[in-house]
Design an enzyme around this catalytic site. Structure first.
Site, short mmCIF file in Angstrom:
data_model
loop_
_atom_site.label_atom_id
_atom_site.label_comp_id
_atom_site.label_asym_id
_atom_site.label_seq_id
_atom_site.Cartn_x
_atom_site.Cartn_y
_atom_site.Cartn_z
N LYS A 267 5.96 -1.85 3.73
CA LYS A 267 5.08 -0.88 3.06
C LYS A 267 4.93 0.34 3.96
O LYS A 267 4.46 0.23 5.09
CB LYS A 267 3.72 -1.50 2.78
CG LYS A 267 2.64 -0.49 2.35
CD LYS A 267 1.28 -1.14 2.06
CE LYS A 267 0.18 -0.09 1.84
NZ LYS A 267 -1.15 -0.68 1.59
N ASP A 272 -3.15 6.68 3.31
CA ASP A 272 -3.76 6.07 2.12
C ASP A 272 -5.19 6.56 1.97
O ASP A 272 -6.12 6.02 2.56
CB ASP A 272 -3.72 4.54 2.24
CG ASP A 272 -4.32 3.85 1.01
OD1 ASP A 272 -4.54 4.55 0.00
OD2 ASP A 272 -4.55 2.63 1.08
N LYS A 279 -11.18 6.45 -1.11
CA LYS A 279 -11.85 5.60 -0.12
C LYS A 279 -13.07 6.35 0.44
O LYS A 279 -13.08 7.57 0.47
CB LYS A 279 -10.90 5.29 1.04
CG LYS A 279 -9.82 4.28 0.73
CD LYS A 279 -8.97 4.03 1.96
CE LYS A 279 -7.84 3.04 1.65
NZ LYS A 279 -8.31 1.69 1.33
N ASP A 290 -1.30 2.85 7.59
CA ASP A 290 -0.91 2.11 6.39
C ASP A 290 0.61 2.04 6.19
O ASP A 290 1.09 1.60 5.17
CB ASP A 290 -1.60 2.71 5.16
CG ASP A 290 -1.88 1.67 4.08
OD1 ASP A 290 -1.88 0.47 4.41
OD2 ASP A 290 -2.09 2.07 2.92
N ASP A 349 -6.20 2.70 -5.39
CA ASP A 349 -6.20 2.30 -3.99
C ASP A 349 -5.41 1.00 -3.77
O ASP A 349 -5.15 0.62 -2.63
CB ASP A 349 -7.66 2.13 -3.51
CG ASP A 349 -7.77 2.15 -1.99
OD1 ASP A 349 -6.76 2.46 -1.32
OD2 ASP A 349 -8.86 1.85 -1.48
N GLU A 351 -2.31 0.52 -3.95
CA GLU A 351 -1.04 1.23 -4.11
C GLU A 351 0.11 0.55 -3.38
O GLU A 351 1.27 0.73 -3.74
CB GLU A 351 -1.18 2.68 -3.60
CG GLU A 351 -1.02 2.87 -2.08
CD GLU A 351 -2.05 2.14 -1.24
OE1 GLU A 351 -3.13 1.83 -1.77
OE2 GLU A 351 -1.77 1.86 -0.06
N ARG A 353 1.10 -2.55 -3.30
CA ARG A 353 1.87 -3.44 -4.18
C ARG A 353 2.72 -2.64 -5.16
O ARG A 353 3.76 -3.10 -5.61
CB ARG A 353 0.91 -4.40 -4.88
CG ARG A 353 -0.10 -3.75 -5.76
CD ARG A 353 -1.32 -4.62 -6.06
NE ARG A 353 -2.28 -4.65 -4.95
CZ ARG A 353 -3.40 -5.36 -4.96
NH1 ARG A 353 -3.71 -6.13 -5.99
NH2 ARG A 353 -4.22 -5.34 -3.92
#
Ligand code: BES
Ligand code: MN
Ligand code: ZN
Length: 493
Positions: A267, A272, A279, A290, A349, A351, A353
């Protein structure tokens, strides 16, 4: 760093610093006792004076010892003899390396590989040592105008009392130093701020690595190419960003035969914000980390290029920046994945996956022996396992068991969580084939359930490194995990 194995008698060896262990309660390992004899019991006297008790990690420097050809001795505490396991051994080595660098030493003769460590064969001793030392010289400097003092340690001699262990220890050292280098790459990428480490930067770094190594081929797919492949899910994450999303594909071919590859997928969300499901502001800076899954993939490919094992491995990085904007994906939007499954994006959020699922479909073309994805996927994993264990979830018990074992072997622990049918229904959606969130409960598991919908065609494991990829607080920074675990798996399977 340069490692050399020495088996000649200790009294003949010249060095800036001889590193000797001492157990708790003043017990001396065999090698230390031998040197103590050469020194006419100087070490015993120091211990009698109470200057060091042998507690794990305690240390003192003895200057100009008479009787050996070392300028100094670093006496390092090993803790209880009966408790010296791999983990404590690695910890002692980390401290040893730090002390040697603190004293600006360029070379040292380390006798610790002659110790016996519970359940640890000679090759693993060499591996742990080289990994610790190599990893200890990493410093973050990239965005500082005043670069810090460079670590000095360059040449490490390893003393082995038992000559027959030479080739095993050598094998371990080669692996450990490659892993250490890979961890440094993963840490540097992780630490780089998001205005430097963008999806394109990942592509450039991967291409640069391939340029330096014949065994590696890199391809970087941009948004147009991903659109043609139907990667509507991955692309939806980057809609709000001015940075172009990228899919980086690295093929390491160490084996000439057509052996099916093991595949690792990282990933790579370079920042993020949460997107429209923004967030909260506190600690949001940490979301530059991230992309640590992607960093671990590039770190592992770097380690493979350094070690050149005869195996085939494919590393894939799914990279995007998750930003809010007038063009960003909105909660409730439905996107179509490369696999054809439609996804209701209930929370922008979640994201990670969304980028991973298309990459996981893409890698089917390699007919993989196994696929492991690595992701800072859920805050829930930090709650469940803290900063100690990486979360492990898998559709294959054999693969999960192997990963667990390897993680223990290299002090890069992971712990399995279940993905059983009962959790899958939390992903039901009224408006698409599947929702991208599964509610408040079991967040790490439902995230893996989501990924499992895309991994039916090969043995697959998911490593949730949300808690283990970086440290917080004063020592804030990327850890380089799980490069050791990935390398151990790839080299042994
Ligand atoms: N990157 C985060 C997960 C994360 C959060 C890792 C904090 C490390 C520390 C991920 O993209 C995310 O935001 N996950 C959400 C999922 C939720 C919306 C279902 C989370 O964990 O809150
Ligand atoms: Mn997120
Ligand atoms: Zn994320």
């Amino acid at each position: 760093m340069n490692f050399t194995i020495k088996t000649a008698p200790l009294q003949n060896t010249t060095t800036s610093c001889m590193v000797l262990g001492v157990f708790q309660n003043k017990a001396l390992p065999e090698v230390t006792a031998q040197v103590d004899k050469l020194l006419k019991k100087q070490l015993s006297k120091i211990l009698d004076a109470g200057d060091i008790t042998g507690a794990s990690g305690q240390h003192i420097i003895v200057h100009n010892p008479v009787g050996i050809r070392a300028k100094r001795i670093l006496l390092i505490g090993l803790g209880k003899k009966s408790a010296l396991n791999r983990k404590h051994f690695a910890n002692v080595l980390d401290i040893t390396a730090q002390v040697l660098n603190k004293y600006s030493l360029i070379d040292a003769l380390v006798t610790l590989p002659s110790l016996s460590v519970i359940d640890t064969p000679a090759d693993k001793l060499g591996q742990i040592l080289a990994q610790s030392f190599e990893n200890s010289v990493y410093r973050y400097n990239f965005t500082k105008s005043k670069k810090g003092k460079k670590p000095t340690l360059k040449k490490v001699d390893l003393y082995l009392a038992d000559k027959t262990q030479r080739s095993a220890v050598k094998k371990g050292i080669d692996i450990g130093s490659a892993v250490g280098k890979g961890m440094a790459v993963a840490r540097e990428l992780g630490n780089l701020p998001a205005n430097f480490c963008t999806p394109s930067y990942f592509g450039e770094q991967a291409q640069a690595l391939a340029k330096r190594n014949k065994a590696l081929k890199t391809r970087v797919l941009g948004e147009a190419q991903m659109r043609r492949l139907g990667m509507g899910s991955l692309l939806s994450v980057g809609y709000g960003s001015d940075e172009e999303s990228k899919l980086v594909v690295m093929e390491y071919k160490g084996s000439t035969d057509k052996a099916r590859p093991n595949v690792i997928v990282g990933k790579g969300i370079t920042f993020d914000t949460g997107g429209i499901s923004l967030k909260p502001g506190g600690s949001m800076d940490e979301m530059k980390f991230d992309m640590c899954g992607a960093a671990s993939v590039l770190g592992t490919m770097t380690a493979l290029c350094a070690l050149k094992p005869k195996i085939n491995v494919i590393g894939v990085i799914a990279s995007a920046e998750n930003m809010p904007s007038g063009r960003a994906t909105k909660p409730g939007d439905v996107v179509t994945s490369m696999a054809g499954l439609t996804i209701e994006v209930l929370n922008t959020d979640a994201e990670g996956r969304l980028v991973l699922c298309d990459a996981l479909t893409y890698v089917e073309r390699f007919k993989p022996k196994s696929v492991i994805d690595i992701a800072t996927l859920t805050g829930a994993c930090v709650v469940a396992l803290g900063g100690v264990n990486t979360g492990l979830l898998s559709n294959n018990d054999t693969l999960a068991e192997k990963l667990f074992q390897h993680s223990q072997d290299v002090n890069d622990p992971c712990w399995r969580l279940p993905i059983s049918e009962d959790y899958q229904k939390q992903l039901d959606s009224n408006f698409a084939d599947i929702a991208n969130i599964g509610g408040a409960k079991a967040g790490t598991i439902t995230a893996a359930c989501f990924l499992s919908r895309f991994t039916g065609n090969y043995p697959w494991a998911h490593l949730d490194i949300a808690g283990t990829a970086w440290l917080q607080g004063k020592a804030k920074g990327a850890t380089g995990r799980p490069v050791p675990l990935l390398m151990e798996y790839l080299l042994n399977n």
